[in-house]
Scaffold this active site. Sequence first.
Site, PDB file in Angstrom:
ATOM      1  N   ARG A  76      -3.247  39.561  38.175  1.00  0.00           N
ATOM      2  CA  ARG A  76      -4.369  39.891  37.427  1.00  0.00           C
ATOM      3  C   ARG A  76      -4.958  41.254  37.733  1.00  0.00           C
ATOM      4  O   ARG A  76      -5.604  41.500  38.890  1.00  0.00           O
ATOM      5  CB  ARG A  76      -5.327  38.454  37.334  1.00  0.00           C
ATOM      6  N   ARG A 102       6.653  42.386  32.670  1.00  0.00           N
ATOM      7  CA  ARG A 102       5.589  42.854  33.638  1.00  0.00           C
ATOM      8  C   ARG A 102       5.685  41.569  34.696  1.00  0.00           C
ATOM      9  O   ARG A 102       4.850  41.918  35.693  1.00  0.00           O
ATOM     10  CB  ARG A 102       4.191  42.566  32.803  1.00  0.00           C
ATOM     11  N   HIS A 171      -1.474  48.201  30.081  1.00  0.00           N
ATOM     12  CA  HIS A 171      -2.516  47.279  30.058  1.00  0.00           C
ATOM     13  C   HIS A 171      -3.454  47.368  31.114  1.00  0.00           C
ATOM     14  O   HIS A 171      -3.599  46.700  31.974  1.00  0.00           O
ATOM     15  CB  HIS A 171      -2.202  45.775  29.753  1.00  0.00           C
ATOM     16  N   ASP A 215     -12.589  41.907  22.227  1.00  0.00           N
ATOM     17  CA  ASP A 215     -11.032  42.021  22.473  1.00  0.00           C
ATOM     18  C   ASP A 215     -10.733  42.904  21.164  1.00  0.00           C
ATOM     19  O   ASP A 215     -10.724  41.819  20.058  1.00  0.00           O
ATOM     20  CB  ASP A 215     -10.572  40.754  22.592  1.00  0.00           C
ATOM     21  N   GLU A 279      -6.668  49.915  27.099  1.00  0.00           N
ATOM     22  CA  GLU A 279      -4.985  49.914  27.074  1.00  0.00           C
ATOM     23  C   GLU A 279      -4.392  51.108  26.275  1.00  0.00           C
ATOM     24  O   GLU A 279      -4.885  50.957  25.169  1.00  0.00           O
ATOM     25  CB  GLU A 279      -4.476  48.600  26.848  1.00  0.00           C
TER      26      GLU A 279
END
Length: 307
Positions: A76, A102, A171, A215, A279
């Site tokens: 994270r 990822r 990201h 978001d 991002e």
Amino acid sequence: MSATILGERMTAEFSQVGRIAFDATSLGPVVTLTFRGSRAVVALQGAQLLSWVPAGHRDVIWLSSDTKPKPGKALRGGTPVCWPWFGSLPDAPQLPAHGFVRGAPWSVVAAAATDTATSVMLQADQPISCAGLNPPEAHLTLEVRLAEDLSLVLTTYNRSRGTLAITQALHTYFSVDDIAVVEIDGLDGCPYIDTVGGISRRVQHGPIRFAGETDRIYLDTSEAARTARISVIDPALGRRIDITSEGSASAVVWNPWIEKSTRLGDMGPEGYRRMVCVETANAADDAIAIMPDALHRLMATYRVGAI
Ligand code: TA6
């Protein structure tokens, strides 16, 4: 391969480069780059940038204090590589969000230390595949280049006979002192998809400020990113982080705020206050099509300065 053996093999191969070191850590095997007092750390799993400390500055990259390495999962924070899709696939919700590289194994395949930079090239171990998915025949590399600034270049080479349609993102979680006083500049006038509380399309007016879960997928940003640049303005730290990009038409801005970060469970105590994601992407309407035997480069460059 154990991290120790991995480290020994790669250290032997690249240690003569200087300014590049391999270590087995509690976050898994990492490669550390140094250049004129700056340092960057990249996890081999997922080719995930974990830290960038420019000379004279605090770490620019946020990494949760509550994250632990899990096979096939990204840590994270840092810069997870979202590929060959961004977000979830509406027609395949069982597949992992943000693609499958990822959390996959990558290897360092090249390294260089010159008067102007220290860099490593990582390659996603072949074949690139994901359970239950017909893997695209692609060759994927990430170059991490540490100089006075830091650049990430994600290169997709389409080795198939057909067109490769992807969405993607670098990201990046940036470290801030307090999200409540942070602004994001450079996206004024950009259309965006707001994904909080349903899907709606809006246009950005002025800087982005944060007072709740945010978001958003900003579209057609290539002009803003290439010329006017996108900036994280952090008054509490007296720092700005300027983001320029190439090969990117989208920018995603995300902060989970309180409720979602609690649900995520790996953000650490009040972690949401100390981070913001900006991002560099090609997402939603900005999907890209790569012709056979062609390649696409997604590049983000980060530079810090005083405000
Ligand atoms: O980039 C924003 C986002 O798509 C958010 O919706 C949130 O899901 C975030 O990515 C993190 O996703 P992850 O799968 O890493 O928990």
